[in-house]
Design an enzyme around this catalytic site. Sequence first.
Site, PDB file in Angstrom:
ATOM      1  N   ALA A 159       1.018  -1.069  -0.035  1.00  0.00           N
ATOM      2  CA  ALA A 159      -0.022  -0.072  -0.143  1.00  0.00           C
ATOM      3  C   ALA A 159       0.831   1.292   0.039  1.00  0.00           C
ATOM      4  CB  ALA A 159      -0.798   0.155   1.522  1.00  0.00           C
TER       5      ALA A 159
ATOM      6  N   GLU B 151       2.436   1.702  -3.838  1.00  0.00           N
ATOM      7  CA  GLU B 151       1.535   1.875  -5.086  1.00  0.00           C
ATOM      8  C   GLU B 151       1.070   3.299  -5.162  1.00  0.00           C
ATOM      9  OE1 GLU B 151       0.658   0.164  -7.757  1.00  0.00           O
ATOM     10  OE2 GLU B 151       2.183  -1.391  -7.347  1.00  0.00           O
TER      11      GLU B 151
ATOM     12  N   SER C 111       1.624   5.997  -3.468  1.00  0.00           N
ATOM     13  CA  SER C 111       2.512   7.247  -3.591  1.00  0.00           C
ATOM     14  C   SER C 111       2.886   7.393  -5.058  1.00  0.00           C
ATOM     15  CB  SER C 111       3.638   7.151  -2.644  1.00  0.00           C
ATOM     16  OG  SER C 111       3.502   7.055  -1.046  1.00  0.00           O
TER      17      SER C 111
ATOM     18  N   CYS D  89      -5.800   6.437   6.200  1.00  0.00           N
ATOM     19  CA  CYS D  89      -4.620   5.483   5.716  1.00  0.00           C
ATOM     20  C   CYS D  89      -3.170   6.044   6.846  1.00  0.00           C
ATOM     21  CB  CYS D  89      -4.038   6.362   4.449  1.00  0.00           C
ATOM     22  SG  CYS D  89      -2.704   5.968   3.844  1.00  0.00           S
TER      23      CYS D  89
ATOM     24  N   GLU E  94       6.324  12.589   0.412  1.00  0.00           N
ATOM     25  CA  GLU E  94       7.019  12.224  -0.989  1.00  0.00           C
ATOM     26  C   GLU E  94       6.318  12.965  -1.893  1.00  0.00           C
ATOM     27  OE1 GLU E  94       6.955   7.813  -1.888  1.00  0.00           O
ATOM     28  OE2 GLU E  94       6.445   7.137   0.461  1.00  0.00           O
TER      29      GLU E  94
END
Length: 408
Positions: free
Chosen positions: A239, A242, A244, A354, A363
């Site tokens: 998770a 993918e 990010s 999340c 990021e």
Amino acid sequence: MDPELLADPFNGYGRLREQARAVRGTFVDGTPVWFVTRFDDVRTLLRDSRFVNRPIPMDGDAGNDPRERMMDILGIPGHLRPYLLESILDSDPPDHTRLRRLVLRAFTARRIQDLRPRVERIADDLLSGFPEHTRDGAVDLVEHYAYPLSIRVICELVGVPETDHDQWREWGSDLVNMRPERLGQSFPVMIQYIHDLIGRRRSSLTDDLLSGLIRAQDDDGGRLTDAEMVTMILTLVLAGHETSAHLIGNGTAALLAHPDQLALIKADPALLPRAVHELMRWCGSIHISRLRYATEDVELDDTCLRRGEAVLFVFVSANFDPRHYTDPNRLDVTRHPGGHAEDHVGFGHGIHYCLGATLARQEGEVALGKLFHRFPALALADDPETVEKRERMNLPGSWRLHRLPVTF
């Protein structure tokens, strides 16, 4: 799986949003579901304890887990299915509370902030490599920037050796892109790899997240089982990279297609945190929640979501709800006031918000900031419409680019 909905989920789910507060439909595997599509309903019901992640038997139901149908579709061997069906993403309190508390001890905001200089160095290294990856005057930003940045960051945080980063990207691609012809063989190898990694790390603890989980397990008297730790590492790495990667890819494409918004960021890089929130709203890669199940009858106007029925909360329609946003179809990097609470559901909401949202935002800020500072003349190699038609992967519940050729 309707082709028109896959090709244009923004307008497709938007039409459902205007029909009713809840609309009947089917999930990928054929499970009957209710689509809940409006912003206020999605936010409110994601916090509602009457909706849980584990299936609730309905009257006349033999007690079979409907999620097993998806495991059949993916070709996951039966003895390995708990690693996907019993993750923190699929658990409910009190197990979810216990698991989230344990992982948060090793996944703190301070740890994420301390990681920022490393994220910046990774971004710089990848950007320096653009010339060697250029083909026909363009470089694929997804292949040579978004994916390698996100996989390196999450793997370093977790404690996956650098030599294995590419392998994790391949495993993740098999699972996320639903490749049953490969998963039957690659998934068992992935699970065994994590078991072996835990064994090696237990004998030589460091300061990575995996070591933190091992310490948490020891401190709590084994309340975190080895199987739960394997599932946690699997969930965090897959998770974590993918979503990010596709925030970076989708966000870059969006900004290059909206030069007025990109100009605002170039003129004032302090806008980047607000811009990342807007990109999560406008082109986030995750469009729907995991299936939730009603534990009792819930009334939405004249619609009854009955006990045991499956519900999908649709983030993409909520994030474009004109009841909540002014001119929601317009990309506006100044839309989200600095310092205010998050005003979108791109990262979900409620107890399943999340875990990696802070890392993903960081990021995004670093990746986009470094990219446009290093290459101020960056441009799409094709016009935006061609990019959407040719490079977009039409997968259920997600919005992601297969490639993003750019010139620099």
